[in-house]
Design a protein around this motif. Structure first.
Motif, PDB file in Angstrom:
ATOM      1  N   GLU A  48      15.206  -1.868  61.401  1.00 22.25           N
ATOM      2  CA  GLU A  48      15.417  -2.014  59.955  1.00 22.25           C
ATOM      3  C   GLU A  48      16.908  -2.221  59.650  1.00 22.25           C
ATOM      4  OE1 GLU A  48      13.256   0.903  57.727  1.00 22.25           O
ATOM      5  OE2 GLU A  48      14.993   1.237  56.430  1.00 22.25           O
ATOM      6  N   PHE A  61      20.509   1.493  67.342  1.00 15.29           N
ATOM      7  CA  PHE A  61      19.611   2.505  67.929  1.00 15.29           C
ATOM      8  C   PHE A  61      20.326   3.396  68.956  1.00 15.29           C
ATOM      9  CE2 PHE A  61      16.354  -0.215  66.042  1.00 15.29           C
ATOM     10  CZ  PHE A  61      15.489   0.737  65.533  1.00 15.29           C
ATOM     11  N   ASN A  87      18.640  -5.665  64.201  1.00 16.74           N
ATOM     12  CA  ASN A  87      18.077  -5.140  62.965  1.00 16.74           C
ATOM     13  C   ASN A  87      17.956  -6.236  61.914  1.00 16.74           C
ATOM     14  OD1 ASN A  87      17.770  -2.165  63.210  1.00 16.74           O
ATOM     15  ND2 ASN A  87      19.954  -2.266  63.715  1.00 16.74           N
ATOM     16  N   HIS A 166       8.206   2.349  63.068  1.00 20.56           N
ATOM     17  CA  HIS A 166       9.620   2.613  63.295  1.00 20.56           C
ATOM     18  C   HIS A 166       9.761   3.917  64.087  1.00 20.56           C
ATOM     19  CE1 HIS A 166      13.857   3.305  62.741  1.00 20.56           C
ATOM     20  NE2 HIS A 166      13.952   2.047  62.326  1.00 20.56           N
TER      21      HIS A 166
HETATM   22  N1  URA Z   1      17.127   2.541  62.717  1.00 21.37           N
HETATM   23  C1  URA Z   1      17.102   1.204  62.697  1.00 21.37           C
HETATM   24  O1  URA Z   1      16.241   0.586  62.102  1.00 21.37           O
HETATM   25  N2  URA Z   1      18.018   0.555  63.384  1.00 21.37           N
HETATM   26  C2  URA Z   1      18.969   1.161  64.069  1.00 21.37           C
HETATM   27  O2  URA Z   1      19.789   0.472  64.664  1.00 21.37           O
HETATM   28  C3  URA Z   1      18.957   2.577  64.083  1.00 21.37           C
HETATM   29  C4  URA Z   1      18.036   3.243  63.402  1.00 21.37           C
END
Ligand code: URA
Length: 250
Positions: A48, A61, A87, A166
């Motif tokens: 996201e 992430f 993302n 997610h």
């Molecule tokens: N959540 C996301 O969607 N992307 C990221 O990079 C980290 C957390």
């Protein structure tokens, strides 16, 4: 595109992301998060948007959700460096709020260009906002664990899209974490199906390019758990003609 051209294109996009002021999200960012991974990969994960830790490090992430994503990848014998992770929006929305439609639209050309450069066989969407980019109108509770052919307008010119929850949602809800483990176990089979499709091999479901159209949201059977199955040797057909390295299917 050669490997060098692909690397150069991704670096150029990353530099533009870091300098971008196209929407209000640039005002609050510490670091933009263009995305990272193997430029020669066949599989792209799309989340996201950056959270607190990602904003500080400039990498996708790397917080708790990232820990779960790495664990999910590990459950099929893959590492984060085997894939490319990016993302929908490249700058952190304030207080981790959801990205606004105009922010997603402002950032969309970067994702499209990344996908054009990578030409992945599989795009794995993580969460509702990523799913909405590739499966407009779909509901995550209905389509997680299923594939649909990518619209080439997304930049992924010949890919299967596979929807997942997610990881942050999976961290909050144990049932979604179990679903996510089941879902990721299907990804190697989706990759194989996409490789066959890209090679023009007739598909049981009729989804070879030029063949009868694949039904939307085709459920994919799960592979047996990695630990319980004998490893299958790497598939020899490279995704990119100049690329000898391969993701191993388990
Ligand atoms: N959540 C996301 O969607 N992307 C990221 O990079 C980290 C957390």
């Amino acid at each position: 595109m050669t490997r060098d051209e692909r690397r150069a294109a991704l670096e150029q996009i990353a530099n533009e992301v870091r300098a971008c002021t196209a929407c209000r999200l640039h005002e609050g960012r510490t670091r933009a998060v263009p995305g990272e991974g193997d430029p020669d990969t066949e599989v792209v994960f799309v989340g996201e948007g950056p959270g607190f830790n990602e904003d500080r490090e400039g990498r996708p992430f790397v917080g708790r959700a990232g820990g779960l994503l790495v664990g999910l990848l590990g459950s099929i014998g893959w590492q984060r460096d085997d894939v490319f992770i990016t993302n929908v929006v490249k700058c952190r929305p304030p207080d981790n709020r959801d990205p606004e439609p105009d922010e997603i639209a402002a950032c969309a050309p970067f994702l499209r260009r990344q996908l054009e450069a990578l030409d992945p066989a599989v795009v794995v969407t993580l969460g509702r906002y990523s799913m909405g980019t590739f499966m407009p109108g779909a509901r995550i509770g209905q389509v997680h664990g299923t594939t649909t052919p990518a619209d080439p307008a997304t930049g992924a010119r010949d890919a299967l899209v596979f929807a997942m929850y997610h990881p942050a949602a999976a961290l909050r809800t144990p049932a979604l974490e179990r679903d996510s483990l089941d879902d990721i176990a299907r990804v190697p089979a989706v990759l194989q199906r996409s490789r066959d499709r890209r090679a023009g091999t007739p598909q049981p479901g009729g989804d070879a390019p030029g063949g009868s159209p694949i039904a939307d949201h085709v459920p994919t059977p799960a592979a047996p758990p990695a630990a319980a199955s004998a490893p299958v040797p790497p598939v020899e057909s490279p995704a990119h003609p100049d690329d000898a390295s391969q993701l191993t299917l388990f």
